[in-house]
Design an enzyme around this catalytic site. Structure first.
Site, mmCIF file in Angstrom:
data_model
loop_
_atom_site.group_PDB
_atom_site.id
_atom_site.type_symbol
_atom_site.label_atom_id
_atom_site.label_comp_id
_atom_site.label_asym_id
_atom_site.label_seq_id
_atom_site.Cartn_x
_atom_site.Cartn_y
_atom_site.Cartn_z
ATOM 1 C CB CYS A 113 -21.584 26.461 -3.010
ATOM 2 S SG CYS A 113 -21.737 27.504 -4.565
ATOM 3 C CG HIS A 221 -22.920 22.392 -4.822
ATOM 4 N ND1 HIS A 221 -24.129 22.837 -4.213
ATOM 5 C CD2 HIS A 221 -22.253 23.676 -5.565
ATOM 6 C CE1 HIS A 221 -24.205 24.144 -4.343
ATOM 7 N NE2 HIS A 221 -23.072 24.458 -5.059
ATOM 8 C CD GLU A 223 -24.844 20.271 -1.906
ATOM 9 O OE1 GLU A 223 -25.407 21.216 -2.648
ATOM 10 O OE2 GLU A 223 -23.616 20.003 -1.654
#
Length: 251
Positions: A113, A221, A223
């Site tokens: 990001c 994202h 994660e």
């Protein structure tokens, strides 16, 4: 052998609107530890506290995380406007030279990001301040309301170049991802190869041409629940493998 150390770039926050902190999301540490198999170390991104040369020696790789403040447009030769939002010049002062050093050394990094945008700016690229205002683009911003699951919900396709690094790694030319960003790449920096786009044309996956190390970066994202998502899991595992290779080579 100890696990490779991954420097997770921290962000500046005020707790209770008055107590200054440097922090990183738990999901970043979880992805680095449990999926990449490395030791997460949160880096206070302030040039008064850390130096790039120190970080390069201590860490085996870096995770350039997302964050609410944006890269200051002065870093790519443009004037600040209201549309550019908030800034963190201290983070800019650490991440941009750190990215350039990693590229030249072959030290692995993974950009997410804001980190994806930092990689582009570090290499001389520019950014749009607000993607959703461009003709034909969707709103890539995080939904303002709802649960965490709803905010990180899978929302669009990313299409990869056939035969590119992302296609070869993931075994697919199209994957589904979340989207939680306002800015995006306007012009690609020198050696920045855009290998993936959202279905509205927004750049979503990049790497650095002819770089000796791992330089993959994504606009979404991965994660979030990285161990459960097949795309995220492969990306973090590959990053961990690159960090282990770097650790082994430096002896």
């Amino acid at each position: 052998m100890t696990r490779p150390v991954i420097g997770i770039i921290g962000n500046s926050y005020l707790l209770n609107d008055q107590y200054p902190t440097h922090a990183g999301g738990t999901m970043n540490s979880e992805a680095i530890s449990l999926v990449a198999g490395c030791l997460p170390l949160i880096v206070p991104s302030h040039p008064d506290y850390v130096r790039v040369d120190e970080l390069l020696e201590i860490c085996d790789g870096f995770l350039f995380t997302g964050g609410r403040p944006n890269v200051h447009p002065a870093e790519y030769g443009e004037e600040e406007t209201e549309a550019h939002g908030e800034f963190d010049r201290c983070r800019d002062a650490i991440t941009l030279p750190l990215i350039r050093a990693c590229v030249e050394r072959g030290q692995p990094f993974f950009g997410i990001c804001r980190g994806f945008q930092e990689v582009n700016v570090a290499m001389g690229g520019t950014l749009y301040p607000e993607i959703r205002e461009l003709p034909g683009r969707m709103n890539h911003r995080m939904p303002p309301d709802g649960t965490l699951d709803e905010k990180f919900e899978i929302r669009h396709d990313v299409i990869f170049d056939k035969g590119g690094a992302f296609h070869n790694l993931l075994g697919k030319t199209c994957v589904r991802t979340n989207t939680l960003h306002g800015q995006g790449i306007k012009t690609a920096g020198a050696r920045v190869v855009i290998e993936g786009h959202a279905d509205d044309g927004t750049p979503e996956a990049i790497l650095i041409k002819d770089a000796p190390g791992f330089t993959l970066s994504v606009q979404w994202h991965p994660e979030y629940k990285a161990a459960e998502d097949p795309v995220s899991r492969v990306l973090f595992q590959a990053f961990g493998d690159a960090a282990r290779a770097w650790q082994a080579d430096k002896g």
